[in-house]
Design a protein around this motif. Sequence first.
Motif, short mmCIF file in Angstrom:
data_model
loop_
_atom_site.label_atom_id
_atom_site.label_comp_id
_atom_site.label_asym_id
_atom_site.label_seq_id
_atom_site.Cartn_x
_atom_site.Cartn_y
_atom_site.Cartn_z
N MET A 1 -2.36 13.85 -3.02
CA MET A 1 -2.18 12.48 -3.51
C MET A 1 -2.33 11.53 -2.33
N ILE A 2 -3.17 10.54 -2.47
CA ILE A 2 -3.36 9.52 -1.43
C ILE A 2 -2.88 8.20 -2.02
N LEU A 3 -1.84 7.63 -1.41
CA LEU A 3 -1.29 6.36 -1.87
C LEU A 3 -1.76 5.25 -0.96
N TYR A 4 -2.01 4.08 -1.52
CA TYR A 4 -2.46 2.93 -0.74
C TYR A 4 -1.94 1.66 -1.39
N GLU A 5 -1.86 0.60 -0.59
CA GLU A 5 -1.40 -0.69 -1.10
C GLU A 5 -2.46 -1.29 -2.02
N CYS A 6 -2.05 -1.72 -3.19
CA CYS A 6 -3.01 -2.30 -4.14
C CYS A 6 -2.27 -3.21 -5.10
N ASP A 7 -2.42 -4.50 -4.92
CA ASP A 7 -1.79 -5.46 -5.82
C ASP A 7 -2.63 -5.68 -7.06
N GLU A 8 -3.95 -5.69 -6.86
CA GLU A 8 -4.86 -5.85 -7.99
C GLU A 8 -6.13 -5.05 -7.72
#
Length: 161
Positions: free
Chosen positions: A22-29
């Motif tokens: 699992m690769i998590l990243y910042e994403c608001d939109e």
Amino acid sequence: MAKEVKTNAMRILDKNKVAYEMILYECDEFIDGLHTLEKTGAPAAQSFKTLVAQGKSGEYYVFVIPVAQEVQLKLAARAVGEKSVEMIHVKDINKITGYVRGGCSPLGMKKQYKTVIQKNALDFDEIYVSGGRLGATIKLSPKDLSRVTGAVFEDLTGQNG
């Protein structure tokens, strides 16, 4: 930080004992898949987007293609045995799949629709697909993805495969 919440996609992989990262990243939109690549560092050739289309019969289909390519609707229709298919409207993604635009994974939709993966995915040991929500990408074997979703491999883009 709070314990990471599992998505339906992750639960299905865990249940089927499939190895994944699992690769998590910042994403608001969500902007687009290429923007996601910049955030995750995933190679473009191995990164795939999930598209949902409806056939002339009324059935829904899932197409998994390289993020920088476009689906050829005639090839997609042929791959699922339809006269024609057309992409669903963005506003209908959640109603049909249970996912939001940009977080639509081929795993864990409300229903398991017939799924076709662009055949050049088999050129790689691992590919990247949406993890089932914005800010989450899953890296896994294309063969494992096929096994869990019941997907077949066909040419959907008319390019490299």
